[in-house]
Design a protein around this motif. Structure first.
Motif, PDB file in Angstrom:
ATOM      1  N   UNK A  29       0.816  -1.158   0.004  1.00 10.57           N
ATOM      2  CA  UNK A  29      -0.060  -0.128  -0.076  1.00 10.57           C
ATOM      3  C   UNK A  29       0.732   1.285   0.017  1.00 10.57           C
ATOM      4  N   UNK A  30       2.112   1.031   0.675  1.00 13.98           N
ATOM      5  CA  UNK A  30       2.741   2.496   0.901  1.00 13.98           C
ATOM      6  C   UNK A  30       3.345   2.669  -0.448  1.00 13.98           C
ATOM      7  N   UNK A  36       1.942   8.566   3.221  1.00 17.22           N
ATOM      8  CA  UNK A  36       0.705   9.614   3.793  1.00 17.22           C
ATOM      9  C   UNK A  36      -0.494   9.304   3.637  1.00 17.22           C
ATOM     10  N   UNK A  37      -1.019   8.898   2.549  1.00 19.44           N
ATOM     11  CA  UNK A  37      -2.241   8.581   1.783  1.00 19.44           C
ATOM     12  C   UNK A  37      -2.719   7.133   2.418  1.00 19.44           C
ATOM     13  N   UNK A  38      -2.086   6.465   3.119  1.00 21.35           N
ATOM     14  CA  UNK A  38      -2.267   5.252   3.527  1.00 21.35           C
ATOM     15  C   UNK A  38      -2.714   5.168   4.994  1.00 21.35           C
ATOM     16  N   UNK A  45      -7.760  -3.506   6.454  1.00 18.99           N
ATOM     17  CA  UNK A  45      -8.899  -4.016   5.503  1.00 18.99           C
ATOM     18  C   UNK A  45      -8.147  -4.753   4.421  1.00 18.99           C
ATOM     19  N   UNK A  46      -7.175  -4.240   3.922  1.00 19.34           N
ATOM     20  CA  UNK A  46      -6.408  -5.156   2.814  1.00 19.34           C
ATOM     21  C   UNK A  46      -5.864  -6.333   3.542  1.00 19.34           C
ATOM     22  N   UNK A  62       3.743   3.561  11.379  1.00 17.63           N
ATOM     23  CA  UNK A  62       5.005   3.353  11.092  1.00 17.63           C
ATOM     24  C   UNK A  62       5.763   2.030  11.723  1.00 17.63           C
ATOM     25  N   UNK A  63       5.118   1.597  12.588  1.00 17.64           N
ATOM     26  CA  UNK A  63       5.756   0.192  12.927  1.00 17.64           C
ATOM     27  C   UNK A  63       5.373  -0.857  12.123  1.00 17.64           C
TER      28      UNK A  63
END
Length: 200
Positions: A29-30, A36-38, A45-46, A62-63
């Motif tokens: 996703x990142x 930032x948008x994730x 969900x994903x 961030x972890x």
């Protein structure tokens, strides 16, 4: 039933698998839509888990990547430990790097390049990447000490571990930011050869 000596229990292995699934989902996703948008909700969900489960494994967004950052540490060290002691160190490290890299599940080169760029530019994730590099250095020390016939607290062995990890990291970062990327295996080979570690 207790786990075999030196081997994680079944429960712990399942936890590790869940952590890695979350991490790889977050990495994708990142890479695809930006850090930032994730949101945490997007990752949960994903990954097919609840928010509660996400926070059971990750204190913050961030972890989420930490297992991706650290998954190669044990692989590289384990591979290097199996290489013949009389093999030149440059060749042994390159072979260990190639083998551990091929065992990782993030196989899309372009996604991997975007992920390396994220790791280098998002401060919170960069801190975790640097910490993973230090962890790798610490794990390399006993393997390098055994190959060199030197004590683990030797300054020279610790310097060698630091130099090796830094060389691999610089090669990966260089690869990630090239407009027309060279072969990452060739870049790591050049970086290791530049160190001239076989002469140490």
């Amino acid at each position: 039933m207790t786990a075999a000596r030196g081997r994680p229990s079944l429960t712990e292995r399942r936890r590790q698998e869940t952590r890695l699934e979350i991490a790889e989902t977050a990495a994708a996703l990142f890479s695809d839509q930006g850090y930032d948008a994730t949101t945490v909700e997007d990752i949960a969900s994903a990954a097919g888990i609840s928010l509660r489960t996400f926070y059971r494994y990750c204190a913050a967004k961030e972890d989420a990547l930490t297992p991706v950052l650290t998954s190669g540490v044990g692989l590289l060290v384990d591979e290097l430990a199996t290489r013949p002691v009389d093999e030149p160190l440059t060749s042994a490290v390159q072979a260990a790097f190639d083998s551990s890299a091929s065992a990782r599940r993030l196989a899309d080169p372009e996604q991997a390049r975007r992920l390396v760029r994220i790791m280098g530019t998002v401060p919170a994730i960069r801190m975790r990447w640097l910490a993973a590099g230090r962890d790798m250095q610490d794990q390399l020390v006993p393997v390098l000490a055994a190959r060199k016939g030197a004590p683990e607290d030797s300054m020279e062995v610790r310097l060698l571990a630091c130099a090796l990890i830094d060389a691999l990291s610089v090669a990966m970062e260089h690869w990630a930011w090239q407009d027309e990327p060279e072969d990452v295996v060739e870049l790591t080979r050049r970086a290791l050869n530049y160190l001239r570690i076989d002469e140490l």
